[in-house]
Design an enzyme around this catalytic site. Structure first.
Site, PDB file in Angstrom:
ATOM      1  N   ASP A 100      25.864   0.359 -23.984  1.00 45.17           N
ATOM      2  CA  ASP A 100      24.912   0.529 -25.302  1.00 45.17           C
ATOM      3  C   ASP A 100      23.920  -0.643 -25.024  1.00 45.17           C
ATOM      4  O   ASP A 100      24.151  -1.583 -24.868  1.00 45.17           O
ATOM      5  CB  ASP A 100      25.651   0.256 -26.619  1.00 45.17           C
ATOM      6  CG  ASP A 100      25.411   1.083 -27.662  1.00 45.17           C
ATOM      7  OD1 ASP A 100      24.233   1.081 -27.885  1.00 45.17           O
ATOM      8  OD2 ASP A 100      26.504   1.634 -28.286  1.00 45.17           O
ATOM      9  N   ASP A 202      19.970   2.126 -28.566  1.00 41.99           N
ATOM     10  CA  ASP A 202      20.236   1.831 -29.939  1.00 41.99           C
ATOM     11  C   ASP A 202      18.718   2.251 -30.573  1.00 41.99           C
ATOM     12  O   ASP A 202      17.772   1.706 -30.130  1.00 41.99           O
ATOM     13  CB  ASP A 202      20.796   0.637 -30.182  1.00 41.99           C
ATOM     14  CG  ASP A 202      21.340   0.539 -31.642  1.00 41.99           C
ATOM     15  OD1 ASP A 202      22.069   1.143 -31.888  1.00 41.99           O
ATOM     16  OD2 ASP A 202      20.747  -0.492 -32.206  1.00 41.99           O
ATOM     17  N   GLU A 266      19.158   7.191 -29.231  1.00 43.04           N
ATOM     18  CA  GLU A 266      19.563   7.188 -30.736  1.00 43.04           C
ATOM     19  C   GLU A 266      18.576   7.720 -31.264  1.00 43.04           C
ATOM     20  O   GLU A 266      17.399   6.987 -31.482  1.00 43.04           O
ATOM     21  CB  GLU A 266      20.496   6.250 -31.075  1.00 43.04           C
ATOM     22  CG  GLU A 266      21.099   6.555 -32.384  1.00 43.04           C
ATOM     23  CD  GLU A 266      21.405   5.204 -33.441  1.00 43.04           C
ATOM     24  OE1 GLU A 266      22.164   5.495 -34.363  1.00 43.04           O
ATOM     25  OE2 GLU A 266      20.896   4.331 -33.042  1.00 43.04           O
ATOM     26  N   HIS A 327      30.305   6.046 -34.358  1.00 42.64           N
ATOM     27  CA  HIS A 327      30.871   5.096 -35.137  1.00 42.64           C
ATOM     28  C   HIS A 327      30.070   4.505 -36.417  1.00 42.64           C
ATOM     29  O   HIS A 327      30.254   3.931 -37.264  1.00 42.64           O
ATOM     30  CB  HIS A 327      30.813   3.658 -34.207  1.00 42.64           C
ATOM     31  CG  HIS A 327      29.262   3.208 -33.692  1.00 42.64           C
ATOM     32  ND1 HIS A 327      28.573   4.139 -33.095  1.00 42.64           N
ATOM     33  CD2 HIS A 327      28.439   2.282 -34.092  1.00 42.64           C
ATOM     34  CE1 HIS A 327      27.468   3.839 -32.652  1.00 42.64           C
ATOM     35  NE2 HIS A 327      27.294   2.594 -33.641  1.00 42.64           N
ATOM     36  N   ASP A 328      28.858   5.461 -36.742  1.00 41.04           N
ATOM     37  CA  ASP A 328      28.184   5.512 -37.958  1.00 41.04           C
ATOM     38  C   ASP A 328      28.392   6.678 -38.885  1.00 41.04           C
ATOM     39  O   ASP A 328      27.827   6.768 -39.719  1.00 41.04           O
ATOM     40  CB  ASP A 328      26.775   5.688 -37.482  1.00 41.04           C
ATOM     41  CG  ASP A 328      26.286   4.445 -36.570  1.00 41.04           C
ATOM     42  OD1 ASP A 328      26.696   3.305 -36.833  1.00 41.04           O
ATOM     43  OD2 ASP A 328      25.379   4.442 -35.717  1.00 41.04           O
TER      44      ASP A 328
HETATM   45  C1  GLC Z   1      22.473   2.072 -34.492  1.00 39.88           C
HETATM   46  C2  GLC Z   1      23.883   1.738 -34.204  1.00 39.88           C
HETATM   47  C3  GLC Z   1      24.557   1.207 -35.329  1.00 39.88           C
HETATM   48  C4  GLC Z   1      23.843  -0.023 -35.746  1.00 39.88           C
HETATM   49  C5  GLC Z   1      22.438   0.062 -35.923  1.00 39.88           C
HETATM   50  C6  GLC Z   1      21.905  -1.220 -36.089  1.00 39.88           C
HETATM   51  O1  GLC Z   1      22.367   2.940 -35.598  1.00 39.88           O
HETATM   52  O2  GLC Z   1      24.310   2.995 -33.879  1.00 39.88           O
HETATM   53  O3  GLC Z   1      26.092   0.967 -35.582  1.00 39.88           O
HETATM   54  O4  GLC Z   1      24.278  -0.629 -37.026  1.00 39.88           O
HETATM   55  O5  GLC Z   1      21.940   0.725 -34.861  1.00 39.88           O
HETATM   56  O6  GLC Z   1      21.764  -1.849 -34.526  1.00 39.88           O
END
Ligand code: GLC
Length: 538
Positions: A100, A202, A266, A327-328
């Site tokens: 990541d 990310d 993402e 995980h979100d």
């Molecule tokens: C992304 C991650 C998330 C995190 C956010 C800030 O959306 O998947 O878990 O809190 O970025 O880094």
């Protein structure tokens, strides 16, 4: 698309949330040696690529998405030797490992930010986004944090505000500064030189902001709840300039051989915007994450429409991908219910494109209710009124390995960082390995069939009319190889279907219940409630 396919096109991606996979240190938090210990398991379920959520030094204000050093390992997870061993072990098993990368923001404890905040004339001042207070002393504009509250925090020392779209401990880097861009490209090279197979990047679509820091328009449809939805994010999300940054990142990956190392981005955007992240010349993300199976209502026609829209929009050199959980997001087995969890996984593993599976979804782990005193996730703490909706702890709980105390995740007696699901004694890997018709064996049957059959891991997609609203059916074909018909019942009613437009006869290869097999006539196919079938056309 050429006839040769890259590993990231044909294989399954498995996301590991390292804090919750396997604890070998006995401190209630998972670690790298734990992942190493479980590597054969991951291989055994037919997964090729592992994506690790962040493992870098971090004060854990956002559980590792607040990075204090991009080129080191958090001692909580192990050390660089442990990492090197894990990478080598993955490669020895012909598996890939992607990390990541969190370039949008650092931790406020990163040395770059410590320097930047130290004075207005520090050479690294403009590595971050600083602005004077508004005339009333308040924040420079109306931007809000994803997690609740303003996106600005005043730093008393220098009297300016800094930007953070997440918690205040996650200051945002300034990608209009070429030195920042170079620094992040060097971080990528550091890991790629070690042999890492790529990155999941990310919030890649947030990396550029309006330089004039204009107020964002207020969303007229806001329901007054989640503050993030209060504004329409035209000056913080999806700015056209972000594509230059992404192209530079992709060029670094390509230095290691075109298509050898992967960039997954993402991006939460509708398809017309999402597809721009492949790049005008296919020179940006290899896989801009497609989250529409998560964002769409669980309804056969709604899902079919999403799949068709995506398939129609993709150019021939844009490789599709699908995600069911991360995980979100609340666990798929909780979102769609246990009866539909198998249908959902059958869909994920048989659509055209790279599937990403979240750890534990292969055993249908559910969200775990977190008692208020155990809540740790920042958005849930910052907006407690909607914690159930936006809190992410429930989907981040320890992997359920066996019926031992702590589910085999941590040694008995250790307090795990998040509670283990109550039903772990029945619902765990060891138990499901011995039950022939378990979710785990169902998942494996699908993943191995997918790996063996070209139609399933690289063939074309075509919708098949099922004649029933609650049933989604499609074909997968690859010239010179067997063709497959997938029939998914999203509802709890039985149907007798005429699928003869796809062929006349077939053989069941995988059924959600793991009980059904044999030949069938496609003009009169009986499908029970919540059933999915993968049928080899004969
Ligand atoms: C992304 C991650 C998330 C995190 C956010 C800030 O959306 O998947 O878990 O809190 O970025 O880094």
């Amino acid at each position: 698309m050429s006839d040769t396919y890259h590993w990231w096109q044909t294989g399954i991606v498995y996301q590991i949330y390292p804090r919750s996979f396997q604890d070998t240190a006995g401190n209630g938090v998972g670690d790298l040696n734990g992942i190493l210990e479980r590597l054969d398991y991951v291989k055994s379920i037919g997964v090729e690529t592992i994506w690790l959520s962040p493992i870098y030094p971090s004060p854990m204000a956002d559980f590792g998405y607040d990075v204090a050093d991009y080129c080191a390992i958090n001692p909580l997870f192990g050390n660089m030797e442990d990492f090197d061993r894990l990478l080598e072990a993955a490669h020895a098993r012909e598996m890939k490992l992607i990390l990541d990368l969190v370039p949008n923001h650092t931790s406020d404890e990163h040395a770059w930010f410590t320097a930047s905040r130290s004075s207005r004339d520090n050479p690294q001042r403009d590595w971050y986004i600083w602005a004077d207070p508004a005339p009333d002393g308040g924040p420079p504009n109306n931007w809000v944090s994803f997690f609740g509250g303003p996106a600005w925090t005043l730093d008393e020392l220098t009297g300016q505000y800094y930007l953070h779209q997440f918690v205040a401990k996650q200051p945002e880097l300034n990608y209009r500064n070429p030195a920042v861009r170079q620094a992040m490209l060097d971080v990528m090279r550091f890991w790629l030189d070690k042999g890492v197979d790529g990155f999941r990047v990310d919030v890649i679509w947030l990396m550029m902001k309006d330089p004039a820091l204009r107020d964002e328009p207020v969303n007229p449809d806001w329901d007054g709840r989640n503050t993030q939805e209060k504004l329409i994010h035209i000056y913080t999300n999806n700015l056209p300039e972000v594509h230059d940054v992404i192209r530079d990142m992709r060029a670094v990956l390509d230095e290691y051989g075109p298509g050898e190392r992967v960039m997954v981005g993402e991006i939460y955007m509708p398809y017309d915007q999402l597809l721009n992240y492949y790049g005008a010349d296919n020179d940006e993300c290899h896989l801009p994450f497609n989250f529409w199976l998560i964002l769409t209502a669980w309804d056969a026609q709604a899902v079919r429409a999403q799949v068709e829209e995506y398939e129609a929009a993709l150019a021939s050199d844009q490789w599709p991908n699908w995600v069911l959980g991360n995980h979100d997001q609340h666990r798929i087995a909780t979102r769609v219910g246990p009866a539909q969890a198998r249908v959902a996984n059958m869909l994920l593993l048989t659509l055209r494109g790279t599937p990403t599976c979240y750890y534990g979804d292969e055993i249908a782990m559910q969200d775990v209710a977190i008692p208020p005193e155990f809540i740790q996730d920042p958005p849930a703490l910052l907006q407690p009124e909607i914690a159930d909706e936006i809190g992410r702890d429930p989907e981040r709980t320890p992997m359920q390995w066996n019926a031992a105390p702590n589910a085999g995740f941590s040694p008995p007696g250790v307090q795990t960082w998040l509670p283990v699901a109550h039903d772990y004694a029945q619902n765990n890997v060891a138990e499901q390995e011995i039950q022939a018709d378990s979710m785990l064996n169902f998942f494996k049957a699908l993943s191995f069939l997918r790996a063996d059959e070209p139609a399933l891991h690289r063939g074309s997609y075509a919708t098949v009319s099922s004649g029933a609203d609650q049933v989604f059916a499609y074909r997968r074909d690859a010239a010179g190889h067997a063709s497959f018909l997938i029939v998914l019942n999203f509802g709890d009613a039985a149907h007798t279907l005429d699928l003869s437009s796809a062929g006349h006869r077939g053989v069941i290869e995988v059924a959600t219940g793991m009980q059904r097999s044999g030949e069938l006539d496609l003009d009169k196919l009986d499908l029970v409630a919540d059933e999915g079938l993968v049928i080899r056309l004969t």
